[in-house]
Structure formats: C-alpha cells, structure tokens
Design a protein around this motif. Structure first.
Motif, PDB file in Angstrom:
ATOM      1  N   GLY A 422      39.303  40.285  47.470  1.00 30.73           N
ATOM      2  CA  GLY A 422      40.474  41.127  47.169  1.00 30.73           C
ATOM      3  C   GLY A 422      40.763  41.064  45.670  1.00 30.73           C
ATOM      4  O   GLY A 422      40.746  39.972  45.089  1.00 30.73           O
ATOM      5  N   VAL A 423      41.001  42.223  45.065  1.00 29.78           N
ATOM      6  CA  VAL A 423      41.228  42.222  43.610  1.00 29.78           C
ATOM      7  C   VAL A 423      42.455  41.383  43.252  1.00 29.78           C
ATOM      8  O   VAL A 423      42.461  40.641  42.270  1.00 29.78           O
ATOM      9  CB  VAL A 423      41.339  43.669  43.078  1.00 29.78           C
ATOM     10  CG1 VAL A 423      41.911  43.690  41.674  1.00 29.78           C
ATOM     11  CG2 VAL A 423      39.960  44.317  43.073  1.00 29.78           C
ATOM     12  N   ALA A 424      43.498  41.472  44.054  1.00 32.85           N
ATOM     13  CA  ALA A 424      44.697  40.673  43.775  1.00 32.85           C
ATOM     14  C   ALA A 424      44.409  39.224  44.177  1.00 32.85           C
ATOM     15  O   ALA A 424      44.132  38.926  45.338  1.00 32.85           O
ATOM     16  CB  ALA A 424      45.868  41.223  44.564  1.00 32.85           C
ATOM     17  N   ALA A 425      44.454  38.339  43.194  1.00 34.76           N
ATOM     18  CA  ALA A 425      44.127  36.928  43.445  1.00 34.76           C
ATOM     19  C   ALA A 425      45.200  36.287  44.318  1.00 34.76           C
ATOM     20  O   ALA A 425      46.391  36.477  44.088  1.00 34.76           O
ATOM     21  CB  ALA A 425      44.033  36.195  42.110  1.00 34.76           C
ATOM     22  N   THR A 426      44.776  35.550  45.330  1.00 31.17           N
ATOM     23  CA  THR A 426      45.744  34.870  46.208  1.00 31.17           C
ATOM     24  C   THR A 426      45.342  33.408  46.390  1.00 31.17           C
ATOM     25  O   THR A 426      45.965  32.513  45.840  1.00 31.17           O
ATOM     26  CB  THR A 426      45.837  35.572  47.579  1.00 31.17           C
ATOM     27  OG1 THR A 426      44.511  35.738  48.096  1.00 31.17           O
ATOM     28  CG2 THR A 426      46.527  36.912  47.465  1.00 31.17           C
ATOM     29  N   LYS A 511      53.118  44.619  41.443  1.00 30.62           N
ATOM     30  CA  LYS A 511      52.624  45.699  40.562  1.00 30.62           C
ATOM     31  C   LYS A 511      51.195  46.070  40.937  1.00 30.62           C
ATOM     32  O   LYS A 511      50.855  47.236  41.060  1.00 30.62           O
ATOM     33  CB  LYS A 511      52.598  45.220  39.097  1.00 30.62           C
ATOM     34  CG  LYS A 511      53.921  45.273  38.398  1.00 30.62           C
ATOM     35  CD  LYS A 511      53.783  44.806  36.960  1.00 30.62           C
ATOM     36  CE  LYS A 511      54.015  43.337  36.865  1.00 30.62           C
ATOM     37  NZ  LYS A 511      54.671  42.849  35.680  1.00 30.62           N
ATOM     38  N   GLU A 512      50.354  45.045  41.077  1.00 27.62           N
ATOM     39  CA  GLU A 512      48.917  45.284  41.268  1.00 27.62           C
ATOM     40  C   GLU A 512      48.621  46.141  42.489  1.00 27.62           C
ATOM     41  O   GLU A 512      47.787  47.028  42.437  1.00 27.62           O
ATOM     42  CB  GLU A 512      48.170  43.943  41.433  1.00 27.62           C
ATOM     43  CG  GLU A 512      47.963  43.194  40.146  1.00 27.62           C
ATOM     44  CD  GLU A 512      47.243  41.871  40.370  1.00 27.62           C
ATOM     45  OE1 GLU A 512      46.350  41.543  39.584  1.00 27.62           O
ATOM     46  OE2 GLU A 512      47.586  41.134  41.317  1.00 27.62           O
ATOM     47  N   ILE A 513      49.290  45.842  43.610  1.00 28.62           N
ATOM     48  CA  ILE A 513      48.848  46.521  44.834  1.00 28.62           C
ATOM     49  C   ILE A 513      49.820  47.552  45.389  1.00 28.62           C
ATOM     50  O   ILE A 513      49.422  48.365  46.210  1.00 28.62           O
ATOM     51  CB  ILE A 513      48.418  45.517  45.932  1.00 28.62           C
ATOM     52  CG1 ILE A 513      49.563  44.588  46.300  1.00 28.62           C
ATOM     53  CG2 ILE A 513      47.189  44.724  45.503  1.00 28.62           C
ATOM     54  CD1 ILE A 513      49.268  43.811  47.573  1.00 28.62           C
ATOM     55  N   LEU A 626      42.224  48.662  38.452  1.00 27.88           N
ATOM     56  CA  LEU A 626      42.063  47.214  38.280  1.00 27.88           C
ATOM     57  C   LEU A 626      40.636  46.780  38.574  1.00 27.88           C
ATOM     58  O   LEU A 626      39.923  47.430  39.324  1.00 27.88           O
ATOM     59  CB  LEU A 626      43.005  46.446  39.206  1.00 27.88           C
ATOM     60  CG  LEU A 626      44.491  46.673  39.008  1.00 27.88           C
ATOM     61  CD1 LEU A 626      45.283  45.753  39.915  1.00 27.88           C
ATOM     62  CD2 LEU A 626      44.893  46.434  37.565  1.00 27.88           C
ATOM     63  N   ALA A 627      40.277  45.669  37.975  1.00 25.10           N
ATOM     64  CA  ALA A 627      38.956  45.092  38.226  1.00 25.10           C
ATOM     65  C   ALA A 627      39.142  43.628  38.577  1.00 25.10           C
ATOM     66  O   ALA A 627      40.037  42.962  38.061  1.00 25.10           O
ATOM     67  CB  ALA A 627      38.098  45.220  36.982  1.00 25.10           C
ATOM     68  N   LYS A 628      38.303  43.142  39.459  1.00 21.14           N
ATOM     69  CA  LYS A 628      38.416  41.748  39.894  1.00 21.14           C
ATOM     70  C   LYS A 628      38.047  40.793  38.766  1.00 21.14           C
ATOM     71  O   LYS A 628      38.668  39.764  38.578  1.00 21.14           O
ATOM     72  CB  LYS A 628      37.489  41.531  41.094  1.00 21.14           C
ATOM     73  CG  LYS A 628      37.508  40.122  41.662  1.00 21.14           C
ATOM     74  CD  LYS A 628      38.830  39.834  42.323  1.00 21.14           C
ATOM     75  CE  LYS A 628      38.920  38.426  42.871  1.00 21.14           C
ATOM     76  NZ  LYS A 628      40.334  38.028  43.042  1.00 21.14           N
TER      77      LYS A 628
HETATM   78  C1  G6P Z   1      41.866  40.270  36.484  1.00 20.05           C
HETATM   79  C2  G6P Z   1      42.238  40.245  37.952  1.00 20.05           C
HETATM   80  C3  G6P Z   1      43.364  39.245  38.182  1.00 20.05           C
HETATM   81  C4  G6P Z   1      42.946  37.870  37.665  1.00 20.05           C
HETATM   82  C5  G6P Z   1      42.520  37.929  36.197  1.00 20.05           C
HETATM   83  C6  G6P Z   1      41.879  36.629  35.757  1.00 20.05           C
HETATM   84  O1  G6P Z   1      42.898  40.793  35.743  1.00 20.05           O
HETATM   85  O2  G6P Z   1      42.640  41.529  38.381  1.00 20.05           O
HETATM   86  O3  G6P Z   1      43.643  39.155  39.564  1.00 20.05           O
HETATM   87  O4  G6P Z   1      44.016  36.988  37.815  1.00 20.05           O
HETATM   88  O5  G6P Z   1      41.547  38.941  36.014  1.00 20.05           O
HETATM   89  O6  G6P Z   1      40.700  36.429  36.493  1.00 20.05           O
HETATM   90  P1  G6P Z   1      39.932  35.074  36.572  1.00 20.05           P
HETATM   91  O7  G6P Z   1      38.672  35.389  37.338  1.00 20.05           O
HETATM   92  O8  G6P Z   1      39.642  34.656  35.165  1.00 20.05           O
HETATM   93  O9  G6P Z   1      40.782  34.082  37.287  1.00 20.05           O
END
Ligand code: G6P
Length: 633
Positions: A422-426, A511-513, A626-628
C-alpha cells in the motif's frame, strides 16, 4: 515511482513483463510500455494511463518474442503522454531503452547530438537522449569494425556486437550526470539485455535458462528468488543462461547471489479488499517481528547486534540525529521523544531533504540514523551519503533488506515487517517506532536506567501485539465514524508530546488517500491561529490518551467545542468517561506508557483514513500522484 522489468529466456516475454509491471503498480506511475524483440522487429506498445490500458493494447495485438523490456513511468521530464512513455528508441529505431532516474545534463547531451545531425527525437524525455547517445556510439563502433574488417586491419579482432553494445553503454553513462537504472535491448543482438544502475535500484533475477532485470524484486519473485542486487556503477550483460557484471569504468565486477527474503504469497492481498487494510491488520505481527530476539529480560535491555557498535562506542554517543521522509520522518519525531526520555541523549530530527543540503553542525560523538521503509528514498539516501562522507557513524532502519540504504549504512536495524505494498505507509511506521523505542532502551540502560525501569519498558513493548489486536477490533466502530463524516471537506488532528507526531502522521494518511484537506498540530497550537479554521463542518480529531497531559488536551477540546467544531477523540483509561459529554465520537484504546502510546493511537487513525477513503471511492492502494518509493529528489 518508475519501474523496470526485463526478461530473456525461453518463454514468451509479454505475459512475464506485464505481470511484473502489475506487481510494481503500487509504486505509482502514470504511463507504461513494453518493447519485445521478435526477429527483425521490435514490438512496442505503450500508453499513458494504467497498466490495464497497456494490457488491452497488448491483447489487441499480442507482441511475441522471448526477450524484452518494460516500464512504468512516473513523469519527471515531460508530461505523462503516450509519446513520453518508455521504452524510447535510438535514431536507428533498433535499440529500445527504459530508464528510472533523472539525467540532469540531458539538454547538453541532446544539443551535442543535434549538432552531430541527429534530430529524430519524438519525446520530451531525458531517456530518449540516452537511447540516442548509446545507439550512436554502438553504430559507430559497429561501422568502425566493419571498415577495419574490410581493410584487413588487425582491429577486426574487436569484441563482438554484445561487447560493443556494453561498451557503448559504458561510454554513454560516463557522460551522464544524474541517476539511472536502465535496461535495454537491441534488435540485432538476439537474446541479450543490458542493465546498469546509479542511484536507482536494479536487481538481476537469476532463473533456469531465463534471467530477469527489475527495479524491485517483488516484480520477479514469482519466477525466481535468486537475486543479485546491483551496485551503483554496475553494468550487467544478461543472456538466458549467463550474465556478466562489470563497472561503468570497465572493470570486472564483484557480486553476491542472495535469496529473496519473501515469497510471492507474501505480496498477495489474500482476502483483504486492499493492501492497506491487510497491512494495518498485520501490525500485531509486524511489531512482534520488529522486537523478536531483540529484548533481553535477563539483562533488562535491548540487543541490537546489527548496530555494529561496541558497548563503549554506544556509551560514547553524545548526540543522535534521526533523518527520513514522510511517515519515516514522523516515526523519527517519536524517536526523538523516546531517546531523549529514556536515554537523555540530545536528539534531533532532520528532514532528509534538508539535512543533505545544509551544513548541520555536528559533534564528533553524533550518531545518525537514516530511517526508510524502502531503503531507496533518494533524499534519505542522499542524507546517509552526506553523513558518511563527513565521517559520522550512520546507521539505517530499513525494511527492505537488500536496499541501497541498508547496504550503504555502517549497520542498523531491519524492521522485518514484510513487504509493504500500500502506498500509504502503515505497518512500517509502527515497526519504526518500536525499534526507536528499543534503541532508547538500549542507550538508556547504558546510562541511568535501572534494571527495573528496563524491565518495565520491555514489558510495555512485549504487551503491544495483543493490545494492537484489541485496537484492530475497533475497525467497525471507526468505519461507522468515517461514514458519519463522509461529507466533510477536511479534518484537523491534534496531539501532545508523543502523540503530536501521531497527529502529523494521521493528517498525512488522510491527505494521501482521501485527498481531503488535513493538518496536524500540537494541541496547544490551536489557539495560535488554527482555531480560526474551526467550524461545524470541519471535525477536529484529538489524540488524548489518559496520560500526564490529558487535562491539557481537555482544555483544547473545550476550545473547539465552544466554537461548534465536531470532536473525535482517541483516548484510553478514564478518558472515555471524562470526554463523554464533550466529544462527539470517542474511540477508546488500552492504556499504556506514553513512549509506546503512538503504536496504539495511530491505528484508529490509519483505519479512519482508510474507511473514509473507501467511502469516498478513492483508489486506496494507489492514490493519485503518489509513489511508494520516491527515487528522485
Ligand atoms: C513516499 C511514500 C511515503 C513514505 C515516504 C518515505 O513519500 O509515499 O508513504 O513515507 O516516501 O519512504 P521510505 O521508503 O523512505 O520510508
């Protein structure tokens, strides 16, 4: 961010390349394409939009052939159009190239090519310039060899066309300023791929009579778990049954064959509708895995052998700098509170993008942690390199074991959270916070923390997985709250102390999702301006567990209520009773010590963003723009 998949073997390349691209979809992109060589033809399909569109194009007229390259593009140079989608070709139309990264001097290189009479550019991309440059060098080398051969010259012993293409890649890359992960094929050289990297990841997947190139191992793990993670300045020549790694400078390269840590099953959604929900629900396990084998009840401390530091070195740490981006930065902010509270070592948090370009005064005894789930974030990598260049001990806190940050740091702690799609980090957030707490415990126990204090911290950490399970049971209650507020235009988030960074993280998730306006602030800042925003259609979410600052939060909640702002409260212990008449909605979670509180308080907020995004029909796992893993600055 951009993705690369390449294949050479005995199977049809098209389904493998398309499947690989689908597996990279989560990283974020806005166009996609493939180039597959079939005898005399390089079959190309590419388009702006989703991989599903590319799939349709490929189904209409299936490209055949057993070697090829493919790409998902996240636009940097040039709009996300069909023309700008990769692969790009050289002037002869025989060489196809895909590229991740940014070629900073592409304009100068293009001007030179134009001056030499090459004006056959069809896109606005920096990538096409590189394709032209490599193609020109290759064609020149082939022509020279042909001339030499017809003259009976001794240099007819020049390397074959495979060698010439690799040499052309090297010569071109020596002229490039910027970053690249590339893969390319040439129509005249059957069953042959060339890859290279600098600053953008590239992995070689080693199979049986087939080999792969990919920017992320998850694209190819269904086919092979044997991988070579390429280093910066590596150039790899790939055939069905062999590969050769050398450097851009032309030296023979060293490599190590690794076993990929996870399997294809680990990157499947299972019964969950979205990866994000799956990953939220995995947090009891991922936090347990982050702690596994790292807490010593006998010595009442944490054991973090990966830091590669002796007790004396750990005791000498006089200052800590925590750096990262996005969610990792928010985890770092909690780490600052924990390390200062538990170890009383002055700790600072620096945005990686700022840290890397400014001259932060550092003391000799500073220990730097680069925190990154992916281990590939360009700014965090830049910060790590800058810190190491200056001679500071720089450690990583990463999830991706083979990542560049993990490999370039002086040591560190792996999260072991499993792939986060998931792009949004959890789950990476809660793992990072747990690890930073363990670091605080370790450094604290080398200083003033007693054995009984150490034991209490270990007990608090060990209790978390079952408490997380309890919080996850609230998902339906939170879903109902999300439905209730589905028509709002935004949300404000407030918290104090350890839960102030949680307010920032909750606003980021929102915001992200959901794409709604959201801001996070320390609760007390409300009266310094934010209160002007309070109105009946803008809910305020207060993270107000039953802790030392509960009554302070209560004051701020009253200030919102007095201005008719709806209040959602995340609380614990007696908080629910004390808020019963004041908050509109109350989510009650287990009561825990303040330094582990964020690991529980963030979960209802991840769920709130998730359920609201679903309610609004958003693409939860692949939010717009957004990008992961952000591998450009
Ligand atoms: C991107 C992702 C975020 C993440 C950030 C840092 O902006 O959309 O979800 O927190 O990068 O990523 P990283 O892999 O360095 O934890």
């Amino acid at each position: 961010m951009c993705g690369i998949v390449g294949y050479v073997g005995r199977s049809e390349a098209a389904p493998i390349l398309l499947d690989g691209l689908r597996r990279l979809e989560y990283r974020g992109y806005d166009s996609a394409g493939v180039a597959i060589v079939n005898g005399e033809h390089v079959e190309t399909r590419k388009c702006a939009g989703r991989i599903a569109e590319l799939g349709k194009l490929m189904a209409e007229k299936p490209p055949t052939g057993t070697y090829g390259i493919s790409h998902t593009r996240w636009a940097t140079h040039g709009k996300p159009t069909d023309q700008n989608a990769h692969p790009h070709f050289d002037a002869s139309g025989k060489l196809a190239l895909v590229h991740n990264g940014v070629i900073e001097n592409y304009q100068a290189l293009k001007d030179q090519l134009l001056q030499d009479g090459d004006d056959n550019f069809t896109s606005e991309t920096d990538t096409e310039v590189l394709a032209h440059l490599i193609g020109k060098l290759y064609d020149t080398s082939v022509a020279e060899a042909a001339n030499a051969g017809s003259n009976g010259n001794a240099s007819a012993q020049l390397p074959n066309n495979k060698g010439r293409l690799v040499e052309a890649v090297r010569t071109a890359l020596r002229q490039v300023i910027g970053t690249y992960g590339i893969a390319l094929v040439h129509r005249d050289i059957p069953d042959f791929l060339v890859g290279a990297r600098r600053g953008s990841p590239l992995v070689l997947g080693v199979g049986k009579e087939e080999n792969f190139l990919a920017s992320d191992v998850s694209a190819i793990v269904a086919y092979t778990r044997d991988a070579v993670y390429l280093n910066d300045f590596d150039v790899v020549a790939v055939e069905r049954d062999k590969f050769e790694i050398s450097s851009v400078a032309g030296q023979a390269g060293n490599y190590q064959l690794s076993k990929v840590e996870f399997t294809d099953a680990d990157i499947k959604k299972g019964d969950y509708p979205h990866y994000m929900l799956k990953e939220i629900f995995e947090q009891a396990d991922s936090v347990r895995d982050a702690m596994r084998g790292r807490l010593s009840p006998e010595e009442c401390t944490a054991k973090l052998g990966g830091l590669n530091m002796t007790p004396a070195q750990l005791r000498d740490v006089g200052r800590v700098v925590l750096t990262g981006c996005g969610t990792a930065l928010h985890a770092a902010m909690i780490g600052e509170y924990s390390i200062e509270q538990l170890a009383q070592i002055p700790t600072e948090v620096e945005y990686a993008s700022e840290f890397r370009h400014r001259n932060t005064p550092m003391t000799r005894d500073t220990l730097v942690f680069a925190i990154s789930q992916s281990g590939e974030t360009a700014d965090t990598l830049g910060a790590l390199r800058e810190s190491r260049r200056k001679g500071y001990r720089t450690l990583g806190i990463c999830n991706n074991v083979a990542s560049t940050i993990a490999r370039e740091s002086d040591g560190g702690v792996y999260m072991h959270a499993g792939p986060e799609i998931g792009v949004a980090a959890t789950k990476s957030f809660t793992s990072q916070v747990a690890i930073l707490t363990a670091i605080g415990l370790l450094l604290g126990r080398m200083r003033h923390l007693s054995t009984s204090e150490g034991t209490r911290i270990i007990e608090a950490l060990e209790a978390l997985p079952s408490q997380i399970e309890d919080v996850l049971k609230l998902s339906d209650q939170i879903k109902a709250i999300a439905k209730k507020y589905a028509s709002v235009n935004g949300m404000l988030f407030f918290g104090r102390q350890f839960n102030f960074p949680v307010a920032l993280e909750a606003a980021l998730k929102m915001k992200e999702i959901t794409y709604l306006f959201a801001e996070g602030h320390p609760s007390a800042e409300l009266k310094h301006g934010i209160i002007a925003l309070v109105r009946p259609d803008l809910p305020s979410v207060f993270i107000a567990p039953d802790d030392a600052v509960f009554s302070k939060n209560l004051n701020n909640i009253e200030q919102v209520r007095a201005r008719k702002g709806p209040v959602i409260a995340i609380t614990s212990g007696t908080g629910a009773d004390r808020l019963a008449k004041i908050a509109d909605d109350i989510v009650s979670i287990p009561i825990v010590p303040d330094y582990v509180s964020p690991i529980l308080t963030v979960i209802p907020l991840q769920l709130l963003a998730y359920h609201l995004a679903v309610e609004l029909g958003r693409d939860v796992d692949k939010p717009r723009n957004l990008a992961k893993s952000v591998t450009v600055e």
